[in-house]
Design a protein around this motif. Structure first.
Motif, short mmCIF file in Angstrom:
data_model
loop_
_atom_site.label_atom_id
_atom_site.label_comp_id
_atom_site.label_asym_id
_atom_site.label_seq_id
_atom_site.Cartn_x
_atom_site.Cartn_y
_atom_site.Cartn_z
N UNK A 365 0.78 -1.23 0.00
CA UNK A 365 0.00 0.00 0.00
C UNK A 365 0.81 1.28 0.00
N UNK A 366 2.10 1.19 0.19
CA UNK A 366 2.92 2.39 0.22
C UNK A 366 3.35 2.74 -1.20
N UNK A 367 3.43 4.01 -1.48
CA UNK A 367 3.77 4.43 -2.84
C UNK A 367 5.26 4.19 -3.11
N UNK A 368 5.49 3.22 -3.97
CA UNK A 368 6.87 2.82 -4.24
C UNK A 368 7.67 3.93 -4.90
N UNK A 369 6.98 4.73 -5.73
CA UNK A 369 7.66 5.80 -6.44
C UNK A 369 8.35 6.79 -5.51
N UNK A 370 7.86 6.87 -4.26
CA UNK A 370 8.41 7.88 -3.33
C UNK A 370 9.63 7.37 -2.56
N UNK A 371 9.92 6.08 -2.70
CA UNK A 371 11.10 5.55 -2.01
C UNK A 371 12.35 6.17 -2.63
N UNK A 389 24.74 8.52 -10.39
CA UNK A 389 23.51 8.38 -11.18
C UNK A 389 22.25 8.29 -10.34
N UNK A 390 22.36 7.70 -9.14
CA UNK A 390 21.12 7.35 -8.43
C UNK A 390 20.95 7.94 -7.03
N UNK A 391 22.03 8.24 -6.34
CA UNK A 391 21.89 8.64 -4.95
C UNK A 391 21.03 9.90 -4.84
N UNK A 392 20.06 9.85 -3.93
CA UNK A 392 19.19 11.00 -3.72
C UNK A 392 17.96 11.03 -4.63
N UNK A 393 17.91 10.14 -5.58
CA UNK A 393 16.76 10.10 -6.50
C UNK A 393 15.69 9.16 -5.96
N UNK A 394 14.44 9.45 -6.30
CA UNK A 394 13.37 8.53 -5.92
C UNK A 394 13.20 7.47 -7.01
N UNK A 395 12.55 6.37 -6.62
CA UNK A 395 12.28 5.30 -7.59
C UNK A 395 11.42 5.84 -8.74
N UNK A 397 11.35 8.86 -9.95
CA UNK A 397 12.17 9.68 -10.84
C UNK A 397 13.06 8.80 -11.72
N UNK A 398 13.62 7.77 -11.12
CA UNK A 398 14.49 6.88 -11.90
C UNK A 398 13.68 6.13 -12.96
N UNK A 399 12.48 5.67 -12.54
CA UNK A 399 11.62 4.94 -13.48
C UNK A 399 11.26 5.81 -14.68
N UNK A 400 10.94 7.07 -14.42
CA UNK A 400 10.59 7.98 -15.51
C UNK A 400 11.80 8.23 -16.42
N UNK A 401 12.93 8.52 -15.76
CA UNK A 401 14.15 8.86 -16.50
C UNK A 401 14.60 7.71 -17.38
N UNK A 402 14.45 6.49 -16.84
CA UNK A 402 14.96 5.34 -17.59
C UNK A 402 13.85 4.56 -18.27
#
Ligand SMILES: [Zn+2]
Length: 574
Positions: A365-371, A389-395, A397-402
């Protein structure tokens, strides 16, 4: 000779008994409260100025797993930092006694997964100078402690000792074995155990499994065994049962034992926690507990989860996804095995289906995108490149970018980092109205701190500070008088801790002096202070000017005094 060892001067006193607050002095002699009232400081060896501060009984944390940590951390931090002066260990049926020498490693292996205490830390940090429960208590007794400690008699070690840990899972114990275990329970109670504990959660939906993914031995307990242990407790005429599982089983135990049961646990609707969502809607659970107590005449307390959820984790050692088979299977084995499984597109298919169907973090139930990718270990392969490439980014943001599914985005980073990647969730706020209903329900004991367990993922042992400095101060879910009663006296009463949890003349001086406006938890931080340099996640406390155990100060404004005035509390005599 001064009359008092210590006088706490001019504080606002909450006695833990729901007496309306009043201003006064507390005089301490030989570790006990000798007088409450107006005291001449000329009579004191030490005066603590508490003007403008709150003075209250130290907190009593009934749900901890410091069974191993006490041997390398006398103050059982985080609890010791957060105003807790007495802890109860041996919860959920897990512990280390009795234990035959040849079973020690197997026992630690269980604890390394179901309570996620790092294995090499336990191996390095525990003296193992016991076989029987009585010898374990003696070992705890002579170990320096900065908090008082009492223990349940956990049932899993009894099964291991009498029938063998793994054998007891595949075939039920015989009548003779059961009688022997009940005899050991009684013997353990006689030397100071405060009752028995068990996680009776079955296999489905169970979040605290054994190292190999099978249920713990207590999860498989049959009614015959539950009844036998309950009747053994009845024969003692004292003690309490702590159990994790359904309310039906809690009621069965209360009926058969004639003793109080601390049921785990009451969770507010809309709240997430270290064990996933609650088993019941909180209103149903409160109603059911009230029925058992008021109509049927049982005595069931509800250990209530009273903290907001925030977590940090890596896939190296996470166990709190064990309710979901697809995740459980992927997260069993060595780091290399886990890495291969998490990279496997077939397995990921199942994880994505779960995510898409239940909309959130691992289906919880937790929003994975915000991790957020919080940190990547410098030991990781290509650390600098993936950090950049990844430190400090949310899942998200990474999903969208990639242009990836969030499950792929997350697991690709984890695998690239050799699983030494720390993911952090946002703080999830429990709806305040729901928290109020839970925390003020008649049989609720605040907590589920799990101190000493899951130490790499959660920092829930901060719950007393969060109760006072957040739920009461910011949301006014109850009065401070009630909060202190619930944090100290009520749990002491539930566990049969006589004389603790309140400020009363003649009782041991377990006291917190705090600045209400400043009371708060610090940010989550990683410490590498466990034996073998293992990392743990902690939150320190702010605003506790003094923490006093048996009349001796253990912390002054967060600084440890190195004093170890804590005692082993033996149920029935202490
Ligand atoms: Zn537990």
């Amino acid at each position: 000779m001064p009359t008092y060892d210590v006088v706490v001067k001019a504080g606002t006193i909450f006695d833990g008994l729901q007496t309306p607050r009043f201003k006064g002095d507390i005089g301490i002699v030989d570790g006990k409260i000798a007088q409450i009232g107006a005291i001449d400081t000329a009579d004191a060896a030490e005066v603590i100025d508490a003007s403008g501060k709150h003075v209250a009984p130290g907190f009593v944390d009934l749900h901890t797993h410091y069974d191993s940590q006490v041997f390398w951390d006398p103050w059982c931090t985080m609890s010791g930092w957060h105003g807790v002066t007495s802890v109860v260990i041996g919860n959920c049926g897990f512990g280390f006694a009795p234990c035959k020498p040849e079973d020690r490693d197997r026992t630690m292996l269980s604890l390394s997964r179901n309570e996620a205490v790092p294995l090499r830390t336990m191996r390095a940090g525990m003296p193992w100078d016991w076989v029987t429960f009585a010898e374990f208590l003696d070992s705890v007794s002579r170990t320096p402690k900065g908090v008082n400690m009492m223990t349940f008699v956990p049932l899993a070690p009894l099964y291991g000792y009498v029938a063998g840990i793994d054998d007891a899972k595949t075939q039920r114990v015989t009548d003779e074995q059961l009688a022997e275990m009940c005899g050991l329970l009684v013997e353990s109670m006689e030397v100071g155990g405060c009752g028995w504990s068990a996680q009776i959660s079955g296999e489905i939906g169970n979040v605290q499994l054994d190292y190999d993914g099978t249920p713990m031995v207590t999860d498989c307990m049959t009614e015959r065994e539950i009844v036998a242990f309950s009747r053994a407790l009845r024969s003692m005429g004292r003690g309490v049962v702590q159990m994790t599982g359904s309310l039906d089983i809690a009621a069965l135990i209360a009926r058969e034992s004639g003793r109080p049961v601390i049921w785990n646990g009451l969770v507010a609707d809309g709240a997430l926690n270290q064990h996933g969502a609650g088993l019941y809607s909180h209103r149903d659970a409160i109603k059911q507990v009230a029925y058992y107590n008021e109509v049927e005449g049982l005595r069931i307390f509800a250990q209530a989860l009273t903290h907001n959820f925030v977590s940090e984790f890596t896939f190296e050692d996470y166990n709190l996804l064990d309710t979901m088979p697809v995740w459980k299977e992927a997260l069993l084995g060595t780091v290399e095995e886990k890495q291969a499984k998490l990279a496997d597109p077939e397995r990921r298919k199942g994880m994505k289906e779960l995510h898409d169907a239940r909309g959130g973090l691992f289906g919880a139930g937790y929003v994975m995108d915000e991790i957020k990718v919080n940190w990547i270990s410098s030991d990781a392969p290509n650390a600098q490149e993936i950090k950049d490439r990844y430190e400090g980014w949310t899942i998200g943001e990474i999903a969208t970018r990639e242009n990836k599914h969030p499950v792929d985005a997350m697991l690709d980073v984890a695998v690239a980092g050799g699983l030494a990647v720390g993911f952090a969730t946002k703080m999830i706020e429990t709806p305040p109205q729901a928290m109020k209903e839970v925390a003020t329900s008649s049989m609720a004991l605040p907590g589920v701190s799990d101190g000493g367990a899951h130490t790499k993922f959660v920092t829930t042992a901060r719950y007393p500070t969060e109760m006072l400095g957040y739920w009461v101060r910011e949301h006014e879910i109850m009065s401070l008088e009630e909060a202190h009663w619930r944090l100290s006296y009520y749990p002491a009463l539930a566990a049969g801790l006589k004389n603790r949890g309140c400020l009363r003349e003649g009782t041991p001086a377990d006291i917190v002096i705090y600045d209400y406006a400043r009371l708060d938890s610090g940010p989550q931080e990683r410490l590498w202070d466990y034996p073998e340099g293992e990392m743990r996640l902690v939150q320190k406390a702010m605003g506790y000017e003094r923490i006093i155990v048996n009349g001796v100060t253990t912390f002054i404004d967060g600084e440890c005094t190195d004093e170890t005035p804590g005692r082993l509390l033996r149920h029935g005599t202490d």
